[in-house]
Design a protein around this motif. Structure first.
Motif, mmCIF file in Angstrom:
data_model
loop_
_atom_site.group_PDB
_atom_site.id
_atom_site.type_symbol
_atom_site.label_atom_id
_atom_site.label_comp_id
_atom_site.label_asym_id
_atom_site.label_seq_id
_atom_site.Cartn_x
_atom_site.Cartn_y
_atom_site.Cartn_z
ATOM 1 N N SER A 1 -33.448 7.910 -49.373
ATOM 2 C CA SER A 1 -32.705 7.158 -50.390
ATOM 3 C C SER A 1 -33.278 5.778 -50.745
ATOM 4 C CB SER A 1 -31.224 7.068 -50.025
ATOM 5 O OG SER A 1 -31.078 6.220 -48.917
ATOM 6 N N PRO A 2 -33.921 5.044 -49.801
ATOM 7 C CA PRO A 2 -34.449 3.740 -50.232
ATOM 8 C C PRO A 2 -35.554 3.851 -51.284
ATOM 9 C CG PRO A 2 -34.476 3.947 -47.816
ATOM 10 C CD PRO A 2 -34.165 5.294 -48.375
ATOM 11 N N VAL B 1 -35.706 6.362 -53.793
ATOM 12 C CA VAL B 1 -35.384 7.277 -54.892
ATOM 13 C C VAL B 1 -35.307 6.537 -56.231
ATOM 14 C CG1 VAL B 1 -33.542 8.713 -55.876
ATOM 15 C CG2 VAL B 1 -34.210 9.001 -53.487
ATOM 16 N N TRP C 1 -33.762 6.564 -59.915
ATOM 17 C CA TRP C 1 -32.520 7.129 -60.451
ATOM 18 C C TRP C 1 -32.485 7.121 -61.967
ATOM 19 C CZ3 TRP C 1 -29.462 9.664 -57.235
ATOM 20 C CH2 TRP C 1 -29.456 9.314 -55.878
ATOM 21 N N HIS D 1 -29.210 7.175 -67.631
ATOM 22 C CA HIS D 1 -28.894 7.319 -69.052
ATOM 23 C C HIS D 1 -29.781 8.379 -69.703
ATOM 24 C CE1 HIS D 1 -27.159 3.385 -68.214
ATOM 25 N NE2 HIS D 1 -26.466 3.486 -69.331
ATOM 26 N N GLU E 1 -45.877 7.873 -57.813
ATOM 27 C CA GLU E 1 -45.809 9.297 -58.161
ATOM 28 C C GLU E 1 -47.051 9.954 -57.589
ATOM 29 O OE1 GLU E 1 -46.210 10.159 -62.335
ATOM 30 O OE2 GLU E 1 -45.694 12.258 -62.097
ATOM 31 N N LEU F 1 -45.625 10.097 -65.035
ATOM 32 C CA LEU F 1 -44.374 10.658 -65.561
ATOM 33 C C LEU F 1 -43.569 9.609 -66.316
ATOM 34 C CD1 LEU F 1 -42.116 12.934 -65.334
ATOM 35 C CD2 LEU F 1 -41.406 11.801 -63.238
ATOM 36 N N PHE F 2 -43.710 8.346 -65.871
ATOM 37 C CA PHE F 2 -42.901 7.259 -66.432
ATOM 38 C C PHE F 2 -43.625 6.533 -67.557
ATOM 39 C CE2 PHE F 2 -41.425 7.155 -61.858
ATOM 40 C CZ PHE F 2 -40.241 7.818 -62.121
ATOM 41 N N ALA G 1 -34.631 10.443 -71.253
ATOM 42 C CA ALA G 1 -33.940 10.167 -69.987
ATOM 43 C C ALA G 1 -34.519 8.874 -69.418
ATOM 44 C CB ALA G 1 -34.140 11.313 -69.009
ATOM 45 N N TRP G 2 -33.636 7.965 -69.020
ATOM 46 C CA TRP G 2 -34.061 6.629 -68.589
ATOM 47 C C TRP G 2 -33.844 6.401 -67.093
ATOM 48 C CZ3 TRP G 2 -36.877 3.878 -71.815
ATOM 49 C CH2 TRP G 2 -36.708 4.066 -73.210
ATOM 50 N N VAL G 3 -34.890 5.925 -66.432
ATOM 51 C CA VAL G 3 -34.772 5.484 -65.046
ATOM 52 C C VAL G 3 -34.478 3.991 -65.063
ATOM 53 C CG1 VAL G 3 -35.989 5.135 -62.867
ATOM 54 C CG2 VAL G 3 -36.360 7.228 -64.178
ATOM 55 N N THR G 4 -33.401 3.609 -64.387
ATOM 56 C CA THR G 4 -33.007 2.195 -64.399
ATOM 57 C C THR G 4 -33.014 1.578 -63.001
ATOM 58 O OG1 THR G 4 -30.709 2.849 -64.153
ATOM 59 C CG2 THR G 4 -31.503 2.510 -66.407
ATOM 60 N N HIS G 5 -32.974 2.420 -61.971
ATOM 61 C CA HIS G 5 -32.908 1.921 -60.605
ATOM 62 C C HIS G 5 -33.905 2.638 -59.703
ATOM 63 C CE1 HIS G 5 -29.043 0.558 -62.155
ATOM 64 N NE2 HIS G 5 -28.960 -0.277 -61.133
ATOM 65 N N ALA G 6 -34.398 1.922 -58.688
ATOM 66 C CA ALA G 6 -35.210 2.540 -57.638
ATOM 67 C C ALA G 6 -34.615 2.087 -56.317
ATOM 68 C CB ALA G 6 -36.658 2.111 -57.760
ATOM 69 N N GLY G 7 -34.213 3.049 -55.482
ATOM 70 C CA GLY G 7 -33.474 2.690 -54.273
ATOM 71 C C GLY G 7 -32.241 1.905 -54.700
ATOM 72 N N THR H 1 -32.511 -1.148 -56.007
ATOM 73 C CA THR H 1 -33.004 -2.215 -56.869
ATOM 74 C C THR H 1 -32.915 -1.829 -58.339
ATOM 75 O OG1 THR H 1 -34.595 -2.666 -55.129
ATOM 76 C CG2 THR H 1 -35.012 -3.703 -57.274
ATOM 77 N N LEU I 1 -34.360 -2.025 -61.940
ATOM 78 C CA LEU I 1 -35.695 -2.313 -62.477
ATOM 79 C C LEU I 1 -35.621 -3.382 -63.568
ATOM 80 C CD1 LEU I 1 -37.060 1.346 -62.839
ATOM 81 C CD2 LEU I 1 -37.297 -0.211 -60.892
ATOM 82 N N ARG J 1 -36.534 -0.716 -68.213
ATOM 83 C CA ARG J 1 -36.229 0.704 -68.105
ATOM 84 C C ARG J 1 -37.502 1.526 -68.238
ATOM 85 N NH1 ARG J 1 -31.503 2.692 -71.934
ATOM 86 N NH2 ARG J 1 -32.946 2.108 -73.595
ATOM 87 N N LEU J 2 -37.554 2.656 -67.535
ATOM 88 C CA LEU J 2 -38.695 3.559 -67.660
ATOM 89 C C LEU J 2 -38.215 4.875 -68.262
ATOM 90 C CD1 LEU J 2 -40.324 3.038 -64.137
ATOM 91 C CD2 LEU J 2 -41.099 2.076 -66.319
ATOM 92 N N ILE K 1 -38.614 8.853 -68.874
ATOM 93 C CA ILE K 1 -39.308 10.041 -68.387
ATOM 94 C C ILE K 1 -40.047 10.601 -69.594
ATOM 95 C CG2 ILE K 1 -39.078 12.292 -67.297
ATOM 96 C CD1 ILE K 1 -37.847 10.269 -65.559
#
Lengths: 483, 483
Positions: free
Chosen positions: A92-93, A95, A97, A100, A160, B74-75, B96-102, B104, B106, B109-110, B112
């Motif tokens: 989990s640390p 991952v 996420w 949206h 990645e 990928l990002f 699709a947007w990645v906004t968090h890692a663990g 934290t 970001l 936004r990244l 996909i």
């Protein structure tokens, strides 16, 4: 222009300035490049083609074992990921996420797979009903994301990476465990025979095993900067995931049982390990069995003999077709510049041919690994090329093996472990197997950990005491600084 | 148990109840499965192996053109994605947007990747300096995510899919455009000769072309439910992306110019198209050239002749090795059950062999596509199998081509277009090329759009008027209901 190009293109660091040297090779030999995504790299064709070779050779061997390829979603719902407690705690640390899609906030966060146990095993639970459905042996070749917060290094540590993830299910523990030697055997063959890389193979300590596994077998590699790095691994999960994801089957007696599982992987990290271990201050060195173009032919061109030399060069390329030779016909570069460029890019053998050589029916053959030059009669060329390529492959492996062996020091207490690590070597030391002793090791010396425990143990184990607590030792373990 | 299994396993819908029928085949023939990720599916080994074949054959042809494989992240950072306005407008609703890692959040936004133009072209801008660096021909085989909000259908419309994305760069428009026929030629060959699928090939209208392209050539397929679906495509981007991502080169005269670009793709959607078009109410029908196991041998087992029949079945499997035959030795199922199962799974040819056949030196050969049964002498078996497989391949293509052609109706006004679509057919109608006329078409009849405009136009074009506004027509276009 030439001088400028050379400065731009040549490696200006020595191998013992490891980070700078490695980074220059990655960029200048066109293997990788950084992107605007922090921590992620481009695999340029020069490196990707090597990964395709690893995939092809590994996949062929998997298929012989009856392992089939499939593809599961990139996304894992948070709920699914959370079912196996040790597993989620391990991942989990790191991952990434997804929250949206377009302008819509999702009801549930989706993890980008750091590994696919959780999403695959939900399906396994549906698919597996009876002993007739077992064994189930599936594999994926895909991309995974682990959001490392440490400094990224191309191939060795990126957010990645590409890999295989094998996920097999058996009706009994015995059958499941019998797969261990098959899989480790395949990875060992790929690493030793194609990548020319020896490794330390052994069982991870409980502290260092895969999150959710009963035990992990790993292959560890010794890097030129004295650090160790983990390569392919195999995890026997026992019934842990089966219990978390409800993977049950009716056995031949009609009774319900939880299944036994394994997982295993080889990743693109191995490209970085191979680049780092074999290369030198002139640039990349590639083992011939993995290199796509095993030979480069550089015609030595003078105005008056240009046509005949180019013709001969192409003729040789025809004869050497099976080695996928490059003929460097470029006009704006002289021979010296071309030699440097192909050395930088790691082509195993160079053939130089000029007007004088043609008259004498010979060529100059130059090895990338040791720079050895030899004049070869045309009639012997094909056989000589074959022999030299084989010899290069062997020499690279032997050199790496010598380096690895020379850097393993058998020691017997914490002080000696510390000195060994300080000298950038691997300690081989007796331990009692207690997690607190292993913990002391880790806190004592930054980044030091148990790499693994080889199956074959030294005879003095019986009389040995734990290097930390001095109680009776359970095993000798490899200990090193690790990536 | 057997009856229950049959009910569970057999297809209970007819092909004209398309959604239900298609969904049953996907699940019951073990091609796909749903997961806890809404809109994403598992590609089970039965379908993934077909994708591997498509990849292998396409890739081989790409490599002959000098196209090299690579891998990009990928990002894609939001800033990078936003540089080309038409492109981002086309894709942003589905990102699709990645906004968090663990734990934290970001800083940025990244995305996909929905496609990789933007992240690749930043690198291209760095890599390309002079005409010597061109052409640059790279390709990726990877996964992409487009967050569709419509109902998902396995392979045909899912939020994640697999594809190739080719991205080439040329010094001139002429060279770039010359690639069009090469690439479309490859995709056509894959679709026609392997998947046995005919298509309508033509240029997309400006309204329907790829976001950011100058023009798009598409291949459109006619589905059994009367809807059309787009398959492989080729986009000529002109200098649009080059200007947005600053891809410039010094030409031979030492002047700076923007480069010319193309992109092209074939996706896992083609698996769904192939499954839908060929299959029937018994289950999957696979064209032999794409099927992994082209033959299944079912031994007809009686207690007293079991050993000899099984021995013979294996002997036949040896003779037919090149067709990768399955020998169904399972003990708990009778022959009828096995026949049904392999029909469901689409194996092109079935061989039945029992004690009587052995005595008479013959077997029964049954075709999956038309159910035709024929007794074949053992000595003729291999050749007969080869001939029948070829004939099945041809018949499947011819049948699909007949269906496509019969369902194209040439019409000349909006009313006729509407009727044609209502009858689940494709209208071939003259249009003036004005976007507002095309818009009328779309609003008038739900989901109807211009599929594409074939290069070869009917002779009556000169005298034809636009089906909407009655001004002079510019072209005849295929118009249909579309996925």
């Amino acid at each position: 222009m030439e001088k400028k190009l050379k400065e731009e293109k040549g490696i200006t660091a020595e191998k013992d300035e490891f980070s700078e040297w490695f980074s220059q090779i990655m960029l200048k030999a066109d293997l990788a490049d950084y992107t605007s995504v922090s921590g992620a790299i481009v695999f340029r064709p020069g490196s990707y083609v090597l990964w395709e070779k690893i995939k092809e050779e590994t996949d062929k061997r998997f298929k012989k074992l009856g392992i089939k390829n499939c593809y599961f979603p990139l996304f894992i719902p948070e709920k699914t990921l959370n079912k196996e407690k040790e597993h989620i705690a391990g991942f989990s640390p790191e991952v990434a996420w997804v929250t949206h899609a377009g302008n819509t906030k999702l009801n549930e966060r989706l993890a980008i797979r750091p590994t696919s146990e959780t999403i695959m095993y939900e399906s396994y639970s549906k698919w597996i009903r009876s002993w007739r459905d077992l064994p189930l042996k599936l594999n994926q070749w895909n991309n995974v994301v682990r959001w490392e917060f440490k400094h990224a290094v191309p191939f060795l540590r990126t957010r990645e990476f590409l890999w295989n993830e094998g996920h097999t299910v058996y009706a009994s523990k015995e059958e499941a465990e019998a797969e261990k030697d098959q899989i480790i055997g395949i990875y060992k063959e790929i690493c030793e025979e194609f990548l020319a890389l020896p490794s330390l193979i052994g069982r991870k300590s409980d502290k260092e095993k895969f999150a959710g596994a009963e035990y992990t077998i790993s292959m560890e590699f010794y890097m030129p900067n004295g650090k160790c790095i983990q390569g392919p691994d195999f995890h026997h999960d026992g019934q842990k995931f089966a219990k978390a994801y409800d993977i049950k089957f009716l056995n031949k007696d009609g009774k319900e049982e939880y299944a036994y599982q394994n997982t295993f992987a080889i990743t693109t990290r191995m490209l970085g390990v191979m680049f780092a271990i074999h290369s030198d201050s002139k640039g990349l060195i590639l083992p011939p069995k993995i290199a796509q173009n095993k030979v480069v032919i550089v015609p030595i061109i003078f105005e008056d003999s240009k046509t005949s030399v180019l013709k001969k060069a192409k003729e040789l390329a025809g004869i050497l077709k099976e080695f996928d030779p490059i003929v460097d016909e470029r006009e704006n570069y002289n021979a010296g510049f071309k030699f440097n460029e192909w050395e930088l890019k790691g082509i195993p053998l160079r053939i130089e041919i000029g007007p004088k050589d043609i008259k004498e029916d010979k060529v100059m053959l130059v090895r990338r690994d040791n720079g050895k030059k030899e004049s070869v009669k045309l009639k012997d060329l094909k056989q000589k090329v074959e022999e030299e390529l084989e010899d290069i492959q062997k020499c690279l492996f032997n050199k790496a093996e010598k380096l690895l062996k020379e850097n393993i020091i058998k020691v017997k207490n914490l002080k000696e472990i510390g000195e060994t690590i300080k000298n950038k070597k691997i300690a081989f030391a007796p331990l009692c197997g207690d997690e607190s002793c292993e913990g002391d090791l880790k806190t004592g010396t930054l980044g030091v950990k148990v790499l693994n425990v080889p199956e074959k143990q030294p005879s003095e184990l019986e009389k040995s005491k734990c290097s930390i607590c001095a109680k009776k030792a359970d095993y000798f373990a490899y200990i090193g600084k690790s990536y």
